[in-house]
Every structure is written in C-alpha cells, then in structure tokens.
Motif scaffolding. Structure first.
Motif, PDB file in Angstrom:
ATOM      1  N   ALA A 173       4.637   2.567   6.105  1.00  0.00           N
ATOM      2  CA  ALA A 173       5.153   3.789   6.717  1.00  0.00           C
ATOM      3  C   ALA A 173       6.620   4.037   6.397  1.00  0.00           C
ATOM      4  CB  ALA A 173       4.944   3.733   8.227  1.00  0.00           C
ATOM      5  N   ALA A 174       7.457   3.010   6.467  1.00  0.00           N
ATOM      6  CA  ALA A 174       8.903   3.199   6.308  1.00  0.00           C
ATOM      7  C   ALA A 174       9.379   2.923   4.885  1.00  0.00           C
ATOM      8  CB  ALA A 174       9.655   2.300   7.290  1.00  0.00           C
ATOM      9  N   ASP A 175       8.471   2.769   3.945  1.00  0.00           N
ATOM     10  CA  ASP A 175       8.846   2.379   2.583  1.00  0.00           C
ATOM     11  C   ASP A 175       9.469   3.533   1.808  1.00  0.00           C
ATOM     12  OD1 ASP A 175       8.219  -0.286   2.578  1.00  0.00           O
ATOM     13  OD2 ASP A 175       6.164   0.001   1.860  1.00  0.00           O
ATOM     14  N   THR A 176      10.416   3.167   0.954  1.00  0.00           N
ATOM     15  CA  THR A 176      10.925   4.052  -0.097  1.00  0.00           C
ATOM     16  C   THR A 176      10.792   3.302  -1.411  1.00  0.00           C
ATOM     17  OG1 THR A 176      13.192   3.210   0.066  1.00  0.00           O
ATOM     18  CG2 THR A 176      12.585   5.066   1.503  1.00  0.00           C
ATOM     19  N   MET A 177      10.957   4.005  -2.525  1.00  0.00           N
ATOM     20  CA  MET A 177      10.876   3.343  -3.819  1.00  0.00           C
ATOM     21  C   MET A 177      11.956   2.277  -3.963  1.00  0.00           C
ATOM     22  SD  MET A 177       8.339   4.172  -5.694  1.00  0.00           S
ATOM     23  CE  MET A 177       7.146   5.438  -6.114  1.00  0.00           C
ATOM     24  N   GLY A 183      12.087  -5.369  -2.530  1.00  0.00           N
ATOM     25  CA  GLY A 183      11.122  -6.377  -2.118  1.00  0.00           C
ATOM     26  C   GLY A 183      10.661  -7.261  -3.242  1.00  0.00           C
ATOM     27  N   PHE A 184      10.779  -6.780  -4.487  1.00  0.00           N
ATOM     28  CA  PHE A 184      10.402  -7.583  -5.648  1.00  0.00           C
ATOM     29  C   PHE A 184      11.628  -8.197  -6.335  1.00  0.00           C
ATOM     30  CE2 PHE A 184       6.565  -5.151  -4.955  1.00  0.00           C
ATOM     31  CZ  PHE A 184       5.576  -6.073  -5.236  1.00  0.00           C
ATOM     32  N   TYR A 204       2.656   7.201   2.108  1.00  0.00           N
ATOM     33  CA  TYR A 204       2.054   6.198   2.995  1.00  0.00           C
ATOM     34  C   TYR A 204       0.600   5.924   2.611  1.00  0.00           C
ATOM     35  CZ  TYR A 204       0.071   4.105   7.218  1.00  0.00           C
ATOM     36  OH  TYR A 204      -0.588   3.278   8.092  1.00  0.00           O
ATOM     37  N   GLY A 205       0.267   4.632   2.483  1.00  0.00           N
ATOM     38  CA  GLY A 205      -1.093   4.226   2.144  1.00  0.00           C
ATOM     39  C   GLY A 205      -1.408   4.245   0.672  1.00  0.00           C
TER      40      GLY A 205
END
Length: 461
Positions: A173-177, A183-184, A204-205
């Motif tokens: 839900a709160a992710d951006t590119m 994260g990687f 989202y999803g």
C-alpha cells in the motif's frame, strides 16, 4: 572484460554538487525592474533602489545572458554527474551461471526474509554465507541493518546481456518505486524497475519484475576459476579498499569492469571476481560444481556438502548432516565414509587413504577410495580423521561469520559482513539519505529562483 554503462542516479554526489551550484546562484544578485527604478537585492544586503538609465538596462541584458549561461551549464553538469555505472556483459548463448549479489540490508531482516525477498532457497543463502545448515535457528537469525549478505542467483542471458529477471515483487500500500529500489539495497534503480515493467508505476497489488545485475565471464578470471559478485559501491570506498577486502587488485577490478579511469562513485555496481573451487578435475560422474571461496554447496539431494577451502581452493566433500534418508555414503570394502581420511605411518613416510565423493545420479551417490603415499608426514603415529560433520566445530566450520557488537544508545551499528574481509565504517552512509535530501531541497529552491530571475528579466528587459 565488461562494458561500464550509466544506469542510476548517484544522489549524494549529485546533490552536493547541485548545492554548491545553487549557493552560487542564490547569492548572485537578483534584479527586478519597476517603472522608474531597479530593485537590487542580495542575500547579504538590504534592497537598494537605483535609477534606470540606459546603462542599467544594458547591464540587465548582460545579467540575463549570464544567468542563461549558468542555467545551460547546470543542466549539462546535472546530466553528467547523476549517472552511476554498472558493468554489462554481452552474451549470445542460452547458458546460465551461478552468480552472487552483495546485498546491503536497508533494515533488520531475518535470513528467511532475505531469501523470500530475492525468491531463492534459504539453504542456498546459508551456503553462500557459510552458515551452519544443521542449526534450525540459522534461518530465523536476525541480521542488523547495514550488514552485507551474499545472495546467490542464477545469471542467464536475456536479450543479449547478462541479467536476472527471476525476482518479482508485489507492491504494498505505501510503496513507491524509490522505496522498492531501497529495499533491494541499491542493486536496482527505480528507473530500471519502471523500464522493465513497461513504464508502470507502483500500483497497489501489482507484481513487478525486479531486474538484478549479474555477470558470468565464463566463470574464469585470469585463467583461474571464479564466481562473480555484483557489489554496490558505498561512500568512502575506492577500488583499492574493495580490492583489499576481496583479495583482488585494482588493475584486475578495472579490467573486469571496463573502467577507463580508476575512479568509482557511490552507487556504482562493480563485478568482483571471487576465487572459486571447481570439480572439473575431480572425475565426477555426470556432475560439475563451482563453489565460491569461503562458501559451500549442497548436492546429491542435499546429502553431500562440498566446501571451498580458502587456502588451497580445493573442494572438500562430506555428508551434510541435514538429511536422514541418505544412503551409499560409505566407501566399499572399508569402514570409511565420504570425507573420512586414514593416515598410516610407514618406514618411508605414510600412506593416506581417503573416501572421496564422485558425483551422483538420481538417488545414487558415487564414491571411491583414493590411496596415496607421502615421504614427509607430520606426527609419528597413525590416525583416522573423520569428516567435519562427524564432529562439527563452529570455530573451524564457519570462520567467516562476524557479528557486529551491540550498539550503545549513542552510537549507530557497525556494518556486519558475511564472508571474507573486514567491515568498514559506513556511519556516514547511514546519514546520506537524509543529508542528500536537504541538499536536494536547497538546490531545487535555488534553482527555482534562477528560473524566476530569467523569466522576470526576459519579460522586463
């Protein structure tokens, strides 16, 4: 060997240069024209009202040209300094190789979570980092942020270059590119993720393909067996410091990565050759194995573990100890199991008998006895040396594990490295995101002021 290409923004360096440029722009005199006067203002003085003769108007036109030149130069410099580099290996075959990622943890993570993030087997992560596979707690061990963990991946040939596209990510839900890229561990940029996924945003999803860097170079380096690891350069590092940590040279790193100049920047991704052991000369049946130095591999349906010894780069294979239903581990006509060694003293020296692994086919494990004689042998008595799994010793089996000390309330955690090398201080890197954000905000504000000056002078000149 490789081609070094720009791939992603290098925020700390570009922000710092933009800040220096913006400070110059912000203290540059700002001029506005009224009906009869010019308002002359700088950040270091009060506004001054001056008459507007023709001479002053000419000075305004000159000012406009200087600001325009500064704008053009800043745009050119911005495009040239914000691109990090990564080695790209051209390929034409459909073969794959085993490769490694040096993953800098953005936050505390369990090894099982890291394996899930990259969609690899937890047993392979344990093997790459030389962690005991027989301990149930290994997978749930929490690794602190800013630690380096080796992640094994398969490196295929995709559209004429080496890269891995087997990892996917489901957007939360709160992710951006940018957050997904973080994260990687900087191994992939937000722009790369967008490009591979057809320019899509982080909906989202949505399931996104994560392109990860990898190289093979024939699993050789200067004629010796090697496994290549993709490494993200951190602030304060140089080719010399990276080469010293991974026991290679500046010249070798430059040649592998196609560097015309011996200069690297934070965010660059280097291919680092890690010396490796190979089964090519061991006469194995229907099996080949390449294992990076300081790690191990599980084979024969996880019944056999083969380690690459750092000193002589020889494969040493013995029962893994993690599978119950493993048969045919004992050599015929002997009491020796795979990995066992018997040394018998003789008047001329000693005879050494070893039960060695010879590969596997299906559920069948091949092994044989190897006898050799030596004139110079240490000790004066015969002895039987069992395989390492018969009497495991954490100190001798897993010397590469180096846990960071517990941080005090007034200090930040030190980096924590799996594998060879010494941890370097990355405290400055931990604050680079926040400081670079301040730099960038100031730069954008002053850059906007420059645009406003140009527009004002253009309209009123």
């Amino acid at each position: 060997m490789g081609i070094h290409c720009p791939i992603l923004p290098s925020t700390p360096l570009s922000s710092l240069i933009l800040l220096c440029f913006s400070l110059c722009v912000c203290v540059f005199p700002t001029i506005y024209l009224s009906d009869n006067y010019i308002v002359f203002f700088t950040g270091h003085s009060q506004p001054t009202w001056l008459p507007t003769p023709e001479k002053k108007k000419k000075e305004m036109r000159d000012q406009f040209h200087r600001l325009l030149l500064l704008l053009l130069l800043s745009l050119l410099s911005f495009g040239s300094i914000t691109q990090a580099k990564s080695v790209i290996e051209p390929c034409s075959s459909s073969d794959s190789c085993n490769s490694l990622l040096s993953y800098l943890l953005p936050w505390d993570s369990k090894l099982s979570e890291i394996a899930s993030r990259f969609q690899v087997n937890i047993s392979d992560v344990l093997a790459a980092n030389s962690m005991d596979p027989t301990k149930p707690s290994s997978a749930s061990q929490i690794i602190p942020a800013k630690s380096l963990v080796k992640v094994p991946i398969l490196c295929p040939c995709v559209d004429g270059i080496r890269r891995s596209l087997s990892t996917t990510y489901t957007v939360k839900a709160a992710d951006t590119m940018d957050l997904i890229s973080e994260g990687f561990g900087g191994l992939v940029s937000a722009d790369q993720i967008r490009s591979v996924n057809g320019g899509k945003g982080a909906g989202y999803g949505q399931s996104l393909v994560i392109p990860l860097p990898c190289t093979c170079f024939g699993n050789t380096n200067n004629g010796a067996t090697a496994v290549y690891m993709s490494y993200v350069v951190q602030r304060g590092e140089s080719l010399g410091s990276i080469g010293a940590r991974y026991r290679t040279t500046v010249t070798d790193l430059a040649a592998v990565n196609g560097l015309g100049q011996l200069v690297i920047d934070p965010g660059d991704i280097l291919a680092i050759p890690i010396p490796a052991c190979s089964s090519a000369n061991l006469r194995w049946y229907n099996e080949s194995l390449i294992v990076a130095n300081g790690s191990y591999a599980l084979t024969a349906n996880n019944c056999i573990r083969c380690s690459c010894t750092p000193t002589h780069l020889n494969l040493q294979c013995f029962p893994s100890g993690i599978m119950v239903a493993c048969n045919r581990l004992q050599c015929k006509a002997s009491h020796l199991f795979i990995g066992d060694v018997v040394v018998t003293k003789t008047p001329a020296g000693c005879n050494i008998t070893t039960c060695v692994y010879r590969g596997h086919g299906g559920r069948k494990i091949f092994r044989s006895l190897v006898n050799s004689s030596h004139a110079n042998c240490s000790g004066n008595e015969s002895y039987w040396e069992t395989s390492p799994m018969a009497s495991p010793s954490p100190e001798t089996m897993f010397p590469s594990i180096s846990l960071s000390p517990s941080p005090s309330p007034f200090s930040v955690p030190s980096p924590f490295y799996f594998g060879a090398g010494t941890a370097s201080d990355s405290r400055s890197n931990q604050t680079s995101n926040s400081s670079s954000g301040v730099f960038l905000s100031l730069s954008i504000s002053c850059f906007s002021l420059l645009i406003l000056q140009l527009v004002t002078l253009f309209i009123l000149k």
